[in-house]
Design a protein around this motif. Structure first.
Motif, PDB file in Angstrom:
ATOM      1  N   GLU A  94       0.839  -1.199   0.000  1.00  0.00           N
ATOM      2  CA  GLU A  94       0.000   0.000   0.000  1.00  0.00           C
ATOM      3  C   GLU A  94       0.873   1.247   0.000  1.00  0.00           C
ATOM      4  O   GLU A  94       1.815   1.356   0.783  1.00  0.00           O
ATOM      5  CB  GLU A  94      -0.899   0.001   1.237  1.00  0.00           C
ATOM      6  CG  GLU A  94      -1.867  -1.183   1.301  1.00  0.00           C
ATOM      7  CD  GLU A  94      -2.642  -1.193   2.603  1.00  0.00           C
ATOM      8  OE1 GLU A  94      -3.387  -0.220   2.833  1.00  0.00           O
ATOM      9  OE2 GLU A  94      -2.498  -2.149   3.377  1.00  0.00           O
ATOM     10  N   GLN A 117       2.511   3.582   3.231  1.00  0.00           N
ATOM     11  CA  GLN A 117       2.426   2.857   4.503  1.00  0.00           C
ATOM     12  C   GLN A 117       3.816   2.339   4.867  1.00  0.00           C
ATOM     13  O   GLN A 117       4.474   1.693   4.059  1.00  0.00           O
ATOM     14  CB  GLN A 117       1.445   1.689   4.403  1.00  0.00           C
ATOM     15  CG  GLN A 117       0.029   2.106   4.020  1.00  0.00           C
ATOM     16  CD  GLN A 117      -0.546   3.130   4.990  1.00  0.00           C
ATOM     17  OE1 GLN A 117      -0.587   2.916   6.205  1.00  0.00           O
ATOM     18  NE2 GLN A 117      -0.996   4.244   4.431  1.00  0.00           N
ATOM     19  N   ASN A 155       1.787  -5.080   4.815  1.00  0.00           N
ATOM     20  CA  ASN A 155       0.486  -5.631   5.183  1.00  0.00           C
ATOM     21  C   ASN A 155       0.531  -7.160   5.166  1.00  0.00           C
ATOM     22  O   ASN A 155       1.561  -7.772   4.850  1.00  0.00           O
ATOM     23  CB  ASN A 155      -0.624  -5.089   4.268  1.00  0.00           C
ATOM     24  CG  ASN A 155      -0.395  -5.441   2.798  1.00  0.00           C
ATOM     25  OD1 ASN A 155       0.209  -6.458   2.460  1.00  0.00           O
ATOM     26  ND2 ASN A 155      -0.882  -4.582   1.901  1.00  0.00           N
ATOM     27  N   PRO A 176       5.339   1.105  -2.257  1.00  0.00           N
ATOM     28  CA  PRO A 176       4.739   2.059  -1.315  1.00  0.00           C
ATOM     29  C   PRO A 176       5.360   3.464  -1.336  1.00  0.00           C
ATOM     30  O   PRO A 176       4.807   4.379  -0.723  1.00  0.00           O
ATOM     31  CB  PRO A 176       4.955   1.373   0.044  1.00  0.00           C
ATOM     32  CG  PRO A 176       4.939  -0.089  -0.276  1.00  0.00           C
ATOM     33  CD  PRO A 176       5.678  -0.165  -1.576  1.00  0.00           C
TER      34      PRO A 176
END
Length: 412
Positions: free
Chosen positions: A254, A257, A261, A284
């Protein structure tokens, strides 16, 4: 019969006694060579041939619109990006294999920045000048200029002297194998897809043409088992092709971030289980953590969840908002691999990072971009002296230490 029996028995005893007495004379024991020390004549197997390689990878190489204007020379009508990399060149050149994610196309014609990237061809020349060996072409901007842009990007990078992986020409394999000091290193790359448009695949919301689709290594989180099976096949094929070391790169996660994740962590472990020896990644635009994952043989495999932006125009002044997003930071991820050629196996893979920070300042009437290594020479770096951004660079180094763990940050 008794006297005859005893006569035969006596004869046999006499012969046995004579054999014992004559044996050392007839069959003397081997004598050691008086010229050799004890044990010197014994055959010992030669030592295993062990090779140590440094493999380095950086994050996203991006060219936003201001970076096009800044590198243009009106007097000659040409572009030159070499000054962007002059301070990190020594680290890139020192690596036995250096990899970068080329997050733009080289479609020809008018250069353009976000949202449809098309960099001047001179960027490819600058990447080779800096010391890179392999350019990753599988990322979410790879089809910004359609199928023709996809193909021309490969041609420009290769003509400049870079090997490529992540996309291919139709008759080629979907990975690349590099000979590095006599060791065969496979680099296999893939990018995430966005949602399907009916039966059409999309990348970054752009439809992938039927001509482009088979030429791109891509995966969807919604069809992960099927797509990771393709990655397993690539790994198996590369090994069958003679690859000794498997390096996998993913464009995932993402944006903005600073922690990976669950999808990233799941894919990483499954890829390690499939036989990867190193995993590099980005997308990211900020650094994320690193860790070792255990493979089925019990060896520790380095994983870099996001290397960040190697160079871009994304920074504090352009993103806005109250929260600082560290898009100016990059991890130059480095892995020292010990490979036993005699036994045909990786013995160890030890990772560290050299932090980098993108400086941007004005000098001589032009904008200057410079990737600054966050090393022991930070305070004397010419770019930081010219820009006055030393404290920002120091703060970036402290951020990186917190993100990846101080024990992984090189003190060079």
């Amino acid at each position: 019969m008794k006297p005859r029996f005893f006569l035969i028995l006596g004869t046999l005893v006499l012969l046995a006694a004579l054999a014992v007495l004559l044996w050392p004379v007839l069959f003397p024991p081997e004598q050691p060579d008086p010229g050799l020390e004890e044990g010197e004549g014994e055959q010992t197997p030669p030592p295993d041939e062990v090779v140590t390689l440094d493999i380095l990878c950086v994050g996203d190489v991006m060219v936003h619109k201001p970076q096009i204007a800044s590198q243009y020379d009106e007097a000659t009508g040409t572009y030159d990006y070499t000054n962007n990399f002059q301070y990190v060149k020594k680290y890139i050149e020192a690596a036995d294999l250096a990899i970068c994610n080329v997050e733009t196309t080289f479609a020809g014609g008018e250069p353009s920045g976000y949202p449809s990237f098309n960099a001047p061809d001179a960027l490819a020349d600058a990447l080779v000048w800096a010391g890179f060996d392999v350019g990753i072409t599988s990322n979410n901007h790879m089809i910004d200029k359609g199928h023709k842009g996809l193909i021309r990007t490969l041609q420009v990078l290769r003509n400049a002297g870079l090997a490529t992986t992540g996309s291919r020409l139709e008759w080629e394999k979907d990975y690349t194998v590099m000979d590095v000091d006599g060791v065969q290193v496979a680099v296999i790359a893939a990018t995430y897809e966005t949602a399907m448009r009916g039966t059409q695949h999309t990348i970054n919301g752009i439809g992938v043409s039927k001509a482009s689709e088979p030429l791109i290594n891509m995966f969807r989180y919604g069809s992960l088992d099927e797509d990771l099976a393709k990655m397993q096949t690539r790994i198996n094929n590369a090994k069958a092709d003679g690859a000794d070391i498997i390096v996998c790169y993913y464009h995932w996660g993402e944006e903005y971030q600073t922690s990976p994740n669950e999808w990233q962590q799941t894919i990483a472990q499954r890829t390690v289980d499939m036989g990867a020896d190193i995993i590099f990644a980005s997308h990211p635009h900020v650094p994320q953590g690193v860790e070792y994952l255990q493979n089925p043989e019990g060896r520790q495999v380095p994983v870099f969840y996001s290397l960040g932006n190697f160079i871009s125009n994304q920074r504090r002044e352009t993103l806005g908002g109250d929260k600082y997003i560290p898009t100016e930071q990059d991890l130059m991820g480095r892995v020292t691999v010990t490979y036993n050629k005699t036994q045909g196996r990786v013995e160890s893979a030890e990772m560290d990072v050299i932090g980098a920070w993108v400086d941007k300042y004005y000098q001589g009437g032009k904008t200057v971009y410079a990737v600054v290594p966050l090393d022991k020479d930070l305070e004397s770096n010419p770019a930081l002296q010219a820009s006055g951004h030393l404290e920002r660079a120091k703060a970036a180094l402290e951020d990186i230490k917190k993100t990846v763990g101080e024990e992984y940050v090189s003190a060079e």
